[in-house]
Design an enzyme around this catalytic site. Structure first.
Site, PDB file in Angstrom:
ATOM      1  N   GLN A 229      -2.607  65.413  -3.762  1.00 31.45           N
ATOM      2  CA  GLN A 229      -3.422  66.329  -3.995  1.00 31.45           C
ATOM      3  C   GLN A 229      -2.693  68.045  -3.996  1.00 31.45           C
ATOM      4  O   GLN A 229      -3.408  68.929  -4.126  1.00 31.45           O
ATOM      5  CB  GLN A 229      -4.857  66.584  -3.210  1.00 31.45           C
ATOM      6  CG  GLN A 229      -5.551  65.382  -3.693  1.00 31.45           C
ATOM      7  CD  GLN A 229      -6.074  65.200  -4.871  1.00 31.45           C
ATOM      8  OE1 GLN A 229      -6.390  66.057  -5.671  1.00 31.45           O
ATOM      9  NE2 GLN A 229      -5.925  63.976  -5.583  1.00 31.45           N
ATOM     10  N   SER A 230      -1.399  67.956  -3.371  1.00 33.25           N
ATOM     11  CA  SER A 230      -0.763  69.148  -3.394  1.00 33.25           C
ATOM     12  C   SER A 230       0.692  68.844  -3.947  1.00 33.25           C
ATOM     13  O   SER A 230       1.417  67.755  -4.122  1.00 33.25           O
ATOM     14  CB  SER A 230      -0.800  69.694  -2.029  1.00 33.25           C
ATOM     15  OG  SER A 230       0.097  68.899  -1.235  1.00 33.25           O
ATOM     16  N   GLY A 231       1.331  69.805  -4.139  1.00 33.51           N
ATOM     17  CA  GLY A 231       2.468  69.989  -4.583  1.00 33.51           C
ATOM     18  C   GLY A 231       3.627  70.022  -3.410  1.00 33.51           C
ATOM     19  O   GLY A 231       5.040  70.331  -3.737  1.00 33.51           O
TER      20      GLY A 231
ATOM     21  N   THR B  11       2.121  66.623  -8.029  1.00 34.52           N
ATOM     22  CA  THR B  11       0.568  66.646  -7.843  1.00 34.52           C
ATOM     23  C   THR B  11      -0.097  65.874  -8.659  1.00 34.52           C
ATOM     24  O   THR B  11       0.165  65.819 -10.114  1.00 34.52           O
ATOM     25  CB  THR B  11       0.347  68.123  -7.782  1.00 34.52           C
ATOM     26  OG1 THR B  11       1.416  68.891  -7.192  1.00 34.52           O
ATOM     27  CG2 THR B  11      -1.182  68.510  -7.543  1.00 34.52           C
TER      28      THR B  11
END
Length: 185
Positions: A45-47, A55
């Protein structure tokens, strides 16, 4: 008009099959909780791990029983103090098999928290499926499950109505043809 009707029917069929496939996949993932023969599926859910892991990807991780073999450069999933699941690369083994310093590939500095062995959940297996994580995350949110059920039910009803209408027209056409060819008494 007949051609347009066929395109609409094919479009509804495709939408129905896609919706049902997505729902089945999401429910399958929720039912097994991502566990398959010691492996798990996790959505990113994040980069913080880009470009290695994009992501919105689904990654495959292997459950860890012995973290003593982990070394610098391995990618692990662990629970932080806030009980969030994080997937980062080991930047430094602080104490063999006990304490690890981690860093996201896209982050400028190492994580502030030292990761303890008991916090480690899994190790990245090197398999990434891009963009599917967005769909899985969206469907698995509690508000969207009823939406997908209503959508697939509506598509199924519409598809059924179209099939019945097509059968009715076909039978009506046959009856009309039979009346035309039947001898008059």
């Amino acid at each position: 008009m007949k051609r347009l009707s066929k395109w609409i029917q094919k479009g509804i069929s495709l939408a129905l099959y896609l919706t049902l496939f997505i729902m089945l996949a999401a429910f399958f993932l929720m039912e097994i909780n991502g566990h398959i023969n010691g492996y798990q599926l996790k959505s990113v859910q994040s980069g913080s791990m880009e470009p290695t892991i994009q992501t919105g990807s689904i990654i495959v991780v292997r459950q860890m029983e012995d973290v003593g073999d982990l070394q610098k450069g391995d990618i692990i999933s662990f629970q932080n103090k806030k009980e969030q699941l994080i997937t980062h690369r080991i930047d430094e083994v602080v104490q063999d098999g006990i304490l690890f310093k981690t860093k996201g590939d896209n982050n400028h500095s190492a994580d502030h928290e030292i990761v303890e062995a008991q916090q480690i959940v899994a190790q990245y297996a090197g398999i990434t499926v891009p963009y599917i994580g967005y769909i899985a995350f969206y469907i698995q949110s509690k508000l969207n499950i009823p939406l997908f059920l209503i959508l697939s039910g509506s598509l199924l009803l519409l598809y059924s109505f179209m099939m019945f209408w097509q059968i009715y027209r076909h039978l009506d056409q046959k009856t009309t043809e039979q009346k035309k060819t039947a001898p008059h008494a």
